[in-house]
Scaffold this active site. Structure first.
Site, short mmCIF file in Angstrom:
data_model
loop_
_atom_site.label_atom_id
_atom_site.label_comp_id
_atom_site.label_asym_id
_atom_site.label_seq_id
_atom_site.Cartn_x
_atom_site.Cartn_y
_atom_site.Cartn_z
N HIS A 1 23.08 26.80 21.34
CA HIS A 1 21.77 27.02 21.56
C HIS A 1 21.79 28.60 21.70
O HIS A 1 20.77 29.27 22.24
CB HIS A 1 21.86 26.67 23.15
N ARG B 1 58.37 41.55 51.29
CA ARG B 1 58.25 40.58 50.68
C ARG B 1 57.71 39.13 51.80
O ARG B 1 57.16 38.28 51.17
CB ARG B 1 59.25 39.88 49.77
N CYS C 1 61.37 35.12 48.68
CA CYS C 1 62.68 35.26 49.14
C CYS C 1 63.07 36.57 48.32
O CYS C 1 62.61 37.09 47.23
CB CYS C 1 63.63 34.26 48.68
N ASN D 1 65.54 32.49 44.76
CA ASN D 1 63.98 32.74 45.06
C ASN D 1 63.18 31.83 43.94
O ASN D 1 63.74 31.95 42.80
CB ASN D 1 64.02 34.06 44.74
N LYS E 1 38.18 40.60 30.75
CA LYS E 1 39.30 41.28 30.83
C LYS E 1 39.51 42.17 29.43
O LYS E 1 39.87 43.27 29.42
CB LYS E 1 40.62 40.18 30.51
N GLU F 1 36.32 34.89 31.97
CA GLU F 1 37.58 35.90 32.50
C GLU F 1 38.23 36.65 31.48
O GLU F 1 38.37 37.69 31.39
CB GLU F 1 38.57 34.92 33.40
O1 M6R Z 1 38.25 43.54 45.02
P1 M6R Z 1 37.37 42.55 44.61
O2 M6R Z 1 38.32 41.19 44.15
O3 M6R Z 1 36.33 42.16 45.41
O4 M6R Z 1 36.85 43.21 43.22
C1 M6R Z 1 35.82 42.32 42.62
C2 M6R Z 1 35.61 43.06 41.04
O5 M6R Z 1 35.41 44.36 41.22
C3 M6R Z 1 37.09 43.15 40.08
O6 M6R Z 1 37.39 41.52 40.07
C4 M6R Z 1 36.62 43.56 38.80
O7 M6R Z 1 35.83 42.64 38.19
C5 M6R Z 1 38.20 43.69 38.00
N1 M6R Z 1 38.21 44.87 37.55
C6 M6R Z 1 38.27 42.59 37.00
O8 M6R Z 1 39.41 42.84 36.34
#
Ligand code: M6R
Length: 609
Positions: free
Chosen positions: A504, A27, A2, A98, A485, A481
């Site tokens: 392991h 949006r 919204c 919203n 990151k 992840e």
């Molecule tokens: O556009 P995509 O989701 O296919 O991209 C995949 C990866 O290149 C992307 O997730 C990459 O690993 C990012 N930089 C992670 O933050």
């Protein structure tokens, strides 16, 4: 999502409100409305469909008020219709909204029992009646809003207009953004600066939990406790680009912070909030009851979203499911289901070369191709039989954040739909799971409040050479992840491991120099992860624990830091725990002075092998 607009003007404002709403069209919306004061009386015009329908109504029945609010509605509670369109009004006020008010049902029952009459199916209308009730009890409009805001749960932005109050608008923010525009004897409210660009370039942003009291010549900001606070206005470049950073230093920060809002958008795409059921937005049907195998493939963060979703497809829908990184999948020549196989490809950009090649391989193997993408016009989308859009909006930061959580919401919804079709979850369980999904924007808003603590922690992490992330269940892909990151934007070496794998191999790395970030909501696997933390502590490791109150209370070993997440049902915790994981990477890179939005050697869209 919204869009919200409010104007305190010198001339009639209705058409300016519509002009600002037009700048929020990107949006997405399905109805629109505007309310003004005519001789102190609230008057509304609302229309289903595009803004031109509202404009036609306004040209037939003009509004002449000098103060007004407007709204473009993306239906959440209740179908697109005039009665459900905003502003919602009583004899005392009009309000636009919203987001999602999670506890609207209990308020609605309470208010109806007291004789308040509802005209719509929306969650928003309870806000109109709650504030009206406080005014009926004798409070002034500002006091009435102040009394109601702390009682609302969820992620929301609101704007109020009061009958008889020609010089007062109130805006409030808990999650979705809201900006105040300062003009010359005029004042504005908008979902973003872009909406207000035709009127002013002096913009002040509400912080989370803030509300703002607007008069033509002054604006007062109050924080969540009601204390008056300063939110300095800044000059925003004329004709602010549609994708600007808002009041954030980097796109990545903006994209982390807008997750409660964009996730709401994704939820509205896949969920019927009123019946608490899932619905698929694509016209092609996929008979999950006949599917023999699901094969997923993707790269980077998109792959990790798929790895998370595998837990849901297996536990909720009992679909045999494999997943591989696309660069391996495409050359492995994996045997795929000979009949009724679905191959799913996940991609933010929809252009990733390895993912596209994997799609083409799966197509050659007669699989039904389902893509989960952010860019619906991309090559991967165009070459798919079915496209599930994640509706995250443009993601500019190279490090993927909001596309990750929006993908997870999409995948969770598809897994629930698959579970219903296969008879592995009941209607009652579907409703329970959907209600858990509806809570996500509110929980994410709470999770964002850990940022101050994470900023402090980042100073220590920035001195580390290596960092280890551990997790079990869906927290395992999240550990991966987190490591990805941190690596990509801070250049600190980081690894993610399934906590059970610690002994392991990686346990050999533990020493007093290496931070170990443990992602451990208090779920059925918590005790197991707690044992792994003991193993780390016994070797002098530095533990940073991300858990909830219960997990923190049961942790007997000392930690370097414990980041407390809101208490929630366990199935979808990864979506909320993703936020501290993203913030850790962002703030560590920031302390180290790295180029957060454009890290070295990386591209946003990897269209080559
Ligand atoms: O556009 P995509 O989701 O296919 O991209 C995949 C990866 O290149 C992307 O997730 C990459 O690993 C990012 N930089 C992670 O933050």
């Amino acid at each position: 999502m919204c869009g919200i607009v409010g104007i305190l003007g010198k001339n009639p404002v209705a058409l300016d409100v519509v002009e600002a709403l037009r700048r929020l069209e990107y949006r997405g919306y399905d109805s629109a409305g505007v309310a003004t004061l005519e001789d102190g009386q609230l008057t509304r015009r609302r229309a289903e469909g595009k803004l031109r329908n509202l404009e036609q109504k306004l040209s037939r029945e003009p509004l002449n008020g000098l103060i007004g609010i407007g709204h473009t509605r993306w239906a959440t509670h209740g179908r697109p219709s005039v009665p459900n369109a905003h502003p919602h009004a009583t004899d005392k006020l009009a309000v636009v909204h919203n987001g999602i008010i999670e506890n609207f049902a209990e308020f609605r029952a309470e208010l109806e029992a007291e004789g308040y009459r509802f005209e719509s199916e929306t969650d928003t209308e309870v806000v109109a009646h709650l504030v009206t009730r406080e005014i009926n009890r004798g409070l002034k409009p500002i006091e009435a809003v102040g009394a109601v805001l702390p009682r609302l749960r969820g992620a929301f932005a609101l704007a109020f207009l009061f009958s008889g109050e020609e010089d007062l608008l109130i805006g409030a923010r808990n999650g979705p953004p809201l900006a105040v525009g300062i003009g010359d004897g005029e004042m504005y409210l908008g979902s973003d600066a872009f909406a207000l660009a035709p009127f002013t370039n002096m913009i002040a942003y509400l912080e989370d939990g803030d509300w703002a009291i607007l008069h033509r010549n002054a604006v007062e900001f109050r924080d969540v406790t009601g204390k008056v606070v300063q939110r300095p206005a800044q000059m925003v470049a004329a004709g602010a680009a549609l994708v600007d950073k808002g009041n954030h230093r980097h796109f990545m920060a903006k994209e982390i912070h807008e997750q409660p809002e964009v996730v709401t958008h994704t939820l509205t795409t896949y969920i019927d909030m009123v019946s608490a059921s899932v619905r698929m937005p694509f016209k092609e049907t996929l008979d999950w009851s006949q599917v023999e195998r699901l094969s997923m493939s993707a790269c980077g963060t998109a792959y990790l979203a798929g790895l998370t979703a595998r837990y849901w497809f297996e536990t909720l829908a009992r679909v045999p499911c494999d997943i591989d990184v696309a660069s391996e999948f495409r050359y492995r020549e994996p045997p795929l289901a000979p009949r009724n196989g679905v191959a799913m490809f996940l991609s933010q950009s929809g252009e990733t070369a390895d993912t596209l090649a994997s799609l083409r391989y799966a197509k050659s193997q007669n699989q039904t191709i389902l893509s989960v993408v952010n860019v619906p016009t991309s090559t991967i989308a165009r070459e798919s039989h079915i496209v599930a859009p994640i509706t995250a909006g443009p993601e500019i930061g190279v490090a993927s954040t909001k596309a990750f959580t929006c993908k997870l919401v999409t995948l969770a919804s598809i897994a629930i739909a698959a579970g219903r079709a296969r008879g592995t979850i009941s209607v009652a369980r579907e409703q329970e799971l959907v209600r858990e999904l509806i809570m996500l924007p509110g929980l994410m808003t709470q999770a964002l409040k850990t940022e101050v603590q994470i900023e402090r922690l980042a100073h220590k992490l920035s001195k580390a050479r290596d960092v280890l992330y551990l997790g079990r269940g869906t927290s395992y892909p999240l550990a991966l992840e987190g490591a990805l990151k941190l690596k990509e934007i801070s250049y600190i070496h980081a690894e993610g491991y399934a906590a059970g794998e610690l002994k392991h191999g990686p346990i050999a790395l533990i020493d007093e120099d290496m931070p170990v970030i443990v992602v451990a909501p208090h779920d059925h696997l918590f005790e197991k992860t707690a044992s792994n933390m003991h193993e780390v502590a016994a070797r002098g490791g530095r533990i940073i624990l991300i858990t909830d109150e219960k997990g923190a209370a049961e942790t007997t070993i000392p930690t370097e830091a414990t980041i407390i997440m809101p208490t929630m049902a366990p199935t979808f915790s990864a979506m909320v725990y993703a936020i501290p994981v993203q913030l850790i990477a962002y703030h560590t890179a920031l302390v180290m002075g790295k180029d957060v939005d454009q890290p070295r050697n990386l591209a946003k869209s990897v269209t080559v092998e």
